[in-house]
Design an enzyme around this catalytic site. Structure first.
Site, short mmCIF file in Angstrom:
data_model
loop_
_atom_site.label_atom_id
_atom_site.label_comp_id
_atom_site.label_asym_id
_atom_site.label_seq_id
_atom_site.Cartn_x
_atom_site.Cartn_y
_atom_site.Cartn_z
N ASP A 61 0.87 -1.18 0.00
CA ASP A 61 0.00 0.00 0.00
C ASP A 61 0.91 1.23 0.00
OD1 ASP A 61 -1.69 2.12 0.50
OD2 ASP A 61 -2.60 1.24 2.31
N SER A 139 -0.75 12.60 -15.50
CA SER A 139 -1.98 12.59 -16.31
C SER A 139 -2.07 13.91 -17.04
CB SER A 139 -3.21 12.43 -15.40
OG SER A 139 -4.40 12.65 -16.13
N TYR A 152 -8.35 14.89 -7.93
CA TYR A 152 -7.51 14.18 -8.90
C TYR A 152 -6.58 15.16 -9.63
CZ TYR A 152 -6.33 10.77 -12.54
OH TYR A 152 -5.66 9.91 -13.40
N LYS A 156 -2.43 15.41 -9.50
CA LYS A 156 -1.59 15.22 -10.69
C LYS A 156 -0.76 16.46 -11.00
CE LYS A 156 -2.82 10.94 -11.45
NZ LYS A 156 -1.86 9.83 -11.30
#
Ligand code: NAD
Length: 248
Positions: A61, A139, A152, A156
């Site tokens: 993890d 991304s 998100y 990124k």
């Protein structure tokens, strides 16, 4: 046929059990690397590793800093190729409707998990006096904003800053740090974005989603001899999405 990488060079791919990470693990192995498939889903990592000659699996993890340190410190040989790829998507809510839990869940994996991975990788390589290649799956959401995906996007954008800082710090040691910025790749994570998936099909100039194999070759390039003078870079593989910013 010999691949582009030194035969048996130790490599690790986090989030390697499925999606982009699995395609990268397969590709690095095909190029000659001895790949460790690391994933929070240990069973899936084991299944994936069993399909790749010479690969091993590791339950990991990346949000657990101590576990990440152990994974790098206890590896029999330092990983000379490190792909920090583990990530999660987000449910798709505007900032004003984003809970603390969602913010911390996404940042926990996509930013803090990448930080722990890069820090442990860098320390082990520096300690061994070895060169290396560190590649982060960022991304296009780290280069262009997107509504209803703030945790998100923030994660990124942040990892691109992280990898660029580290690239400058480690270049004198022969450790190169780069990012890959995929667009819309057909994976389980992509399906989490729901509405965006439907919109994506029509806004990709190439006219289709990427398959994980479409992006894996760039990781092999950055890990191999053709990447020897590239650091602090982010390579966009998006089928023309960013080029089409004004929506021609
Ligand atoms: N699919 C896309 O369109 C797309 C586009 C740009 C960037 N990305 C990025 O690519 C990376 C891989 O995503 P994917 O689309 O292949 O997703 P995926 O869901 O297919 O695979 C992600 C993998 O990461 C693992 N993972 C999740 N949390 C983890 C943790 N805490 N520790 C270790 N492993 C963990 C999952 O078990 C899974 O195997 C992510 O960083 C994602 O943000 C994906």
């Amino acid at each position: 046929m010999r691949g582009s990488l030194r035969e048996g060079v130790p490599a690790i791919v986090t989030g390697g059990a499925r999606g982009i990470g699995a395609a990268v693990a397969r590709r690095l192995a095909a190029e000659g690397a001895a790949v460790t498939v690391a994933d929070i889903d240990g069973d899936a990592a084991a299944r994936m590793a069993s399909t790749i000659a010479g690969a091993r699996a590791l339950q990991l993890d990346v949000t657990d800093a101590a576990a990440v340190d152990r994974a790098f410190d206890e590896a029999p040989q330092p990983y000379e190729i490190v792909v920090a790829n583990a990530g999660v998507g987000t449910a798709g809510a505007p900032v004003v409707a984003t809970s603390d839990e969602e913010w911390h869940r996404v940042l926990g994996v996509n930013l803090h998990g990448v930080f722990y991975t890069l820090r442990a990788a860098g320390r082990r390589l520096l300690g061994a006096g070895l060169p290396g290649r560190i590649i982060v799956t960022a991304s296009i959401a780290g280069l262009a904003p997107e509504a209803d995906a703030a945790p998100y996007c923030a994660s990124k954008f942040a990892v691109i800053g992280l990898l660029r800082s580290m690239a400058v710090e480690l270049a004198p040691h022969g450790i190169l740090v780069n990012g890959v910025c995929p667009g819309d790749v057909r994976t389980e994570l992509h399906a989490e974005f729901g509405v965006r998936e439907r919109a994506a099909q029509s806004s990709i100039p190439i006219g289709r989603l990427a398959e994980p194999e479409d992006v894996a070759g760039v990781y092999a390039m950055l890990a191999g001899p053709d990447g020897a003078y590239i650091t602090g870079e982010t390579v966009v593989i998006d089928g023309g999405i960013l080029a089409n910013a004004l929506g021609a």
